[in-house]
Scaffold this motif. Structure first.
Motif, PDB file in Angstrom:
ATOM      1  N   ILE A   1      14.892   0.127  10.733  1.00  0.00           N
ATOM      2  CA  ILE A   1      14.796   0.171   9.447  1.00  0.00           C
ATOM      3  C   ILE A   1      14.997   1.938   8.348  1.00  0.00           C
ATOM      4  O   ILE A   1      15.465   1.945   7.886  1.00  0.00           O
ATOM      5  CB  ILE A   1      13.256  -0.154   8.217  1.00  0.00           C
ATOM      6  N   VAL A   2      14.124   2.805   9.243  1.00  0.00           N
ATOM      7  CA  VAL A   2      13.687   3.970   9.008  1.00  0.00           C
ATOM      8  C   VAL A   2      15.528   4.525   9.194  1.00  0.00           C
ATOM      9  O   VAL A   2      15.833   5.113   8.263  1.00  0.00           O
ATOM     10  CB  VAL A   2      12.617   4.352   9.845  1.00  0.00           C
TER      11      VAL A   2
ATOM     12  N   VAL B   1       3.941   0.689   2.721  1.00  0.00           N
ATOM     13  CA  VAL B   1       5.676   0.589   2.270  1.00  0.00           C
ATOM     14  C   VAL B   1       5.773   1.583   3.585  1.00  0.00           C
ATOM     15  O   VAL B   1       6.632   1.163   4.105  1.00  0.00           O
ATOM     16  CB  VAL B   1       4.830   1.399   0.644  1.00  0.00           C
ATOM     17  N   ASN B   2       5.223   2.928   4.093  1.00  0.00           N
ATOM     18  CA  ASN B   2       5.655   2.872   5.400  1.00  0.00           C
ATOM     19  C   ASN B   2       4.600   3.693   6.236  1.00  0.00           C
ATOM     20  O   ASN B   2       3.189   3.900   5.960  1.00  0.00           O
ATOM     21  CB  ASN B   2       6.457   3.942   4.896  1.00  0.00           C
ATOM     22  N   ASP B   3       5.166   4.615   7.682  1.00  0.00           N
ATOM     23  CA  ASP B   3       4.182   4.431   8.001  1.00  0.00           C
ATOM     24  C   ASP B   3       3.670   6.385   8.211  1.00  0.00           C
ATOM     25  O   ASP B   3       2.712   7.242   8.174  1.00  0.00           O
ATOM     26  CB  ASP B   3       4.830   5.271   9.362  1.00  0.00           C
ATOM     27  N   LEU B   4       4.468   7.140   6.421  1.00  0.00           N
ATOM     28  CA  LEU B   4       3.587   7.912   6.210  1.00  0.00           C
ATOM     29  C   LEU B   4       2.662   7.302   5.258  1.00  0.00           C
ATOM     30  O   LEU B   4       1.598   8.494   5.308  1.00  0.00           O
ATOM     31  CB  LEU B   4       4.836   8.261   5.348  1.00  0.00           C
TER      32      LEU B   4
ATOM     33  N   ARG C   1      -0.059   7.010   7.865  1.00  0.00           N
ATOM     34  CA  ARG C   1      -1.218   8.387   8.819  1.00  0.00           C
ATOM     35  C   ARG C   1      -1.140   9.366   7.750  1.00  0.00           C
ATOM     36  O   ARG C   1      -2.225   9.627   8.006  1.00  0.00           O
ATOM     37  CB  ARG C   1       0.462   8.895   8.722  1.00  0.00           C
ATOM     38  N   SER C   2      -0.564   9.000   6.054  1.00  0.00           N
ATOM     39  CA  SER C   2      -1.216   9.783   5.696  1.00  0.00           C
ATOM     40  C   SER C   2      -2.878  10.013   5.106  1.00  0.00           C
ATOM     41  O   SER C   2      -3.774  10.007   4.501  1.00  0.00           O
ATOM     42  CB  SER C   2      -0.351  10.631   4.767  1.00  0.00           C
TER      43      SER C   2
ATOM     44  N   TYR D   1       0.650  -1.443   0.363  1.00  0.00           N
ATOM     45  CA  TYR D   1      -0.194  -0.074   0.197  1.00  0.00           C
ATOM     46  C   TYR D   1       0.868   1.472   0.391  1.00  0.00           C
ATOM     47  O   TYR D   1       1.573   1.660   0.789  1.00  0.00           O
ATOM     48  CB  TYR D   1      -0.808   0.243   1.489  1.00  0.00           C
ATOM     49  N   VAL D   2       0.629   2.055  -0.733  1.00  0.00           N
ATOM     50  CA  VAL D   2       0.818   3.702  -0.742  1.00  0.00           C
ATOM     51  C   VAL D   2       0.015   4.241  -1.482  1.00  0.00           C
ATOM     52  O   VAL D   2      -1.303   4.014  -2.322  1.00  0.00           O
ATOM     53  CB  VAL D   2       1.860   3.849  -1.923  1.00  0.00           C
TER      54      VAL D   2
ATOM     55  N   TYR E   1      10.979  -2.180  12.665  1.00  0.00           N
ATOM     56  CA  TYR E   1      10.226  -0.712  11.127  1.00  0.00           C
ATOM     57  C   TYR E   1      10.930   0.293  11.549  1.00  0.00           C
ATOM     58  O   TYR E   1      12.032   1.229  10.979  1.00  0.00           O
ATOM     59  CB  TYR E   1       8.763  -0.397  10.749  1.00  0.00           C
TER      60      TYR E   1
END
Lengths: 431, 298
Positions: free
Chosen positions: B105-106, B81-84, B87-88, B40-41, B102
């Motif tokens: 990894i960041v 794919v990431n927390d952004l 969150r968004s 997911y993005v 995670y």
């Protein structure tokens, strides 16, 4: 009863829709130089006129030394030993002080610092040598890639505890930063704010791209950082990574330009026909347009502006198309190579209030389609008023073309000049 | 009458416009959604993950959003794919929790392998708060170079109740195999062992303990009964939903597994209305069915 319920509902909903407003600081760099007033710069300007504010932007090397710390250096100095994570991209870093204070700004428990810059890495040495216990350090200069004509972004994003600092500017950390007319904006928020995470994500994908350039183009990787359109609709600050977000950026520009009664513009250079079309249409529809230019382009044989001189005709063409009633153009008098107008932004005013577009990108073809740039839209009033106040100050110290020409002649008859009558508004035969 | 209907329409309209709008969870129920959102993005285009990336149009993203925006107190998402991205999508009213893996990894050097991660988003309010989170690490026990897919444990304070959620995205490639030494199966077994150890540790400390996620394992397949009894002895009940338009397979792999449910608490699946979305290509949405359920009796 029903209306009360509906009103309460709308208040609750609108509160939910608005993301937390970031704490913002704006600083427009307006140097106070005395190269002309002191007589250091050879000129035949009468003594009484040398004190005019116009000359305060005409800075020489001595002025550069007197200006003190730039905004970014000051920011890093007051955060010594504080930041746990730092991510940044700059067109260039040419100031070892920056690298030193950035090293000092990292906390003993820092987990990463990622900084990628165009050009030479010699000024990065203090940061490369920075001793960090267990942090991931990725600091390097980058070559051009993927058909980009310039690596031109400018930002630094940092986190300490649960707070974030997102610094964006039109300027780079160089030894002449303090005499360059740049804007600086600092967004403070939580470490999980969308704006901060976008910047961290951009640097993260950039690092990945540099590590595995054959795996996937940067454009594809940027997909990971893209924000959903519904989350940006109500955001007070929306970031754009150019050239990948060029359509969204230009749509935003056209949307607000088309609704504006007044548009103020600042850029180091102008040659984008797509932006020109948008602004010209707005002007034709009655918007008052004021735009600021640096004067270095007019000193076309000066070797320090040789690069600009190559595209001289394009720049002047832009001017000749955007002219006439309701359009004002003025110049800042700066010394080529030492000080120059470097701020890139639009201010839109109308019945909607005030909005701004700003960032690292000039109003050029390359900045839209070929360069890596970080641009922003903001509906945040504090941000917009910061830019508006800065523009007004610049406008006050600017001069019109005829005035500039008379001063330039007195300042340096030793320079070759390619005069253009700035009042010559081109016939719009095609319209 | 007109007013109530009008208000409902206004709410629906504004919910679509803004971020995912959680309800204020009541003292009586908490509503959950667990879903593998498939690479997911939140932007249209190709979400690259090698040969198994996902291409989405704006309409596909709106469909995902419509499913997520149905007033859940807790969203347990696998494969973002990431927390952004999370969150968004969910907006600022949710607390987004990630694994320690995670967070490392960041700040780590980049890996060639494209990663997706599990996240939990909780709509905290006066009656529901995150009391504790833990990452249950596998410490690269299977293979030092292999992603461990840590398990995220979240303990919620819901009034006087303590609710433990174990969020899992088990390794794929071993969905109905009885015995295998291949890496995917070894990693998946390690994950089940980590969950078993965690369940043992937490079960006496909470009123409800639910293990939720994408198990990549046909846990209701009769062929696996013996394996299930050996590896998941703590399971009291397996809650799954029937095959859906996204995953028509008769054998579910997405579950809520009940490890503990104190007397007075009740758990039930909640239907998800997707009939208006089913004209879309399922492979652009997800290859998993979303599992919605409600915990009642707090």
């Amino acid at each position: 009863m029903f209306l009360q319920a509906l009103t309460a509902l709308l208040i609750v909903i609108s509160g939910q829709l608005s993301p937390p407003v970031e704490n913002v600081a704006f600083f427009g760099n307006l140097p106070k130089c005395n190269a002309v007033s002191s007589g250091r710069e050879p000129n035949v300007i009468p003594d009484t006129d040398r004190q005019l504010p116009t000359f305060e932007l005409y800075c020489d090397a001595e002025d550069q030394e007197r200006q003190g710390d730039s905004y970014l250096i000051s920011l890093l100095r007051i955060n010594q030993g504080h930041f746990d994570q730092v991510d940044g991209l700059f067109w260039a870093v040419a100031d070892r002080t920056f690298s030193r204070v950035l090293c000092s700004a990292l906390s003993p428990s820092a987990v990463h610092v990622r900084l990628f810059v165009g050009g030479s890495d010699s000024a990065l040495r203090p940061l490369l040598n920075c001793s960090l216990a267990s942090a991931h350090k990725s600091v390097r200069s980058v070559p051009l890639f993927d058909g980009l004509s310039s690596f031109h972004p400018k930002f630094l994003a940092a986190v300490a505890d649960n707070e974030s600092w997102t610094y964006v500017s039109s300027g780079n950390p160089t030894t002449r930063s303090a005499t360059v007319v740049d804007f600086n904006v600092l967004f403070r928020g939580s470490a999980t704010s969308q704006l901060y995470l976008w910047h961290r994500c951009v640097v993260q994908i950039f690092e990945r791209f540099m590590a595995f350039p054959q795996d996937e183009p940067l454009k594809g990787l940027y997909q990971q950082c893209r924000l959903p359109s519904y989350s940006t609709r109500d955001a007070s600050v929306v970031p754009y990574l150019m050239p990948f977000d060029q359509d969204a950026y230009l749509a935003q520009l056209a949307f607000w330009a088309g609704r504006s009664d007044e548009i103020d513009i600042s850029s180091q250079s102008y040659n984008s026909d797509r932006i020109l079309e948008i602004i010209r249409l707005a002007a034709d529809n009655g918007a008052k347009v004021r735009y600021l230019r640096d004067d270095d382009i007019l000193l076309s044989t000066d070797p320090t502006v040789a690069g600009l001189a190559n595209s001289y005709d394009e720049h002047i063409l832009w001017d000749r198309q955007l002219c006439g009633l309701g359009v004002s153009r003025r110049y800042l008098l700066t010394k080529p190579g030492s000080s120059f107008l470097h701020s890139k932004f639009f201010i839109f005013r109308g019945s909607f209030g005030i909005r701004v577009l700003f960032g690292s990108g000039n109003l050029t073809y390359s900045a839209i389609t070929d360069n890596l740039e970080n641009n922003y839209f903001s509906s945040d009033e504090e941000v917009a008023l910061g830019f508006a106040g800065f523009f007004d100050k610049l406008w006050q110290v600017s001069v019109d073309y005829d005035h500039w020409r008379s001063i330039a002649e007195m300042l340096g008859s030793y320079r070759g000049k390619k005069w253009v009558d700035g009042n010559d508004c081109a016939k719009r035969s095609s319209r | 009458m007109i007013g109530a209907r009008y208000i409902k329409q206004v709410i629906a309209f504004f919910c679509i416009l803004g971020s995912v709008s959680p309800p204020a969870s009541s003292a009586d129920t908490i509503k959950f959604l667990s879903w593998n959102v498939s690479n997911y993005v939140p932007a249209s285009g190709y979400s690259y993950r090698g040969a198994i990336g996902t291409r989405r149009l704006e309409a596909d993203l709106l469909a995902i959003r419509q499913i997520l925006a149905d007033g859940y107190d807790a969203l347990l998402l696998q494969e973002a794919v990431n927390d952004l991205a999370v969150r968004s999508t969910v907006g600022p009213l949710y607390s987004v929790l990630s694994t320690e893996e995670y967070r490392e990894i960041v700040s780590a050097p980049p890996q060639l392998e494209r990663l997706v991660q599990p996240f939990v988003a909780i709509a905290e309010n006066a009656t529901l708060q995150v009391a504790e989170t833990e990452s249950w690490r596998l410490d690269g026990a299977v293979d030092g170079n292999y992603l461990t897919r840590d398990i995220l444990y979240v303990q919620l304070a819901w009034g006087q109740q303590k609710i433990g959620l174990v969020h899992a995205h088990m390794k794929s490639g071993c969905n109905d195999t009885l015995a295998s030494v291949q890496l995917d199966c070894r990693l998946m077994n390690s994950q089940f062992e980590a969950i078993g150890a965690g369940v043992e540790q937490k079960i006496g400390l909470v009123d409800a303990l639910l293990v939720i996620g994408d198990f990549n394992r046909e846990l209701l397949n009769p062929r696996l009964k013996q394996w299930r009894d050996d590896k998941v002895p703590w399971a009291r009940e397996f809650i799954a939903i029937p095959p859906c338009w996204l995953r028509p397979s008769p054998q579910p792999i997405d579950f809520v597994i009940v490890a503990k449910l104190a007397a007075g608490l009740r758990l039930a699946t909640v239907p998800i209305e997707t009939s208006d979305l089913e004209l879309l290509l399922p492979n652009r949405i997800s290859d998993h069915c979303p599992v919605a359920f409600e915990l009642a009796g707090g």
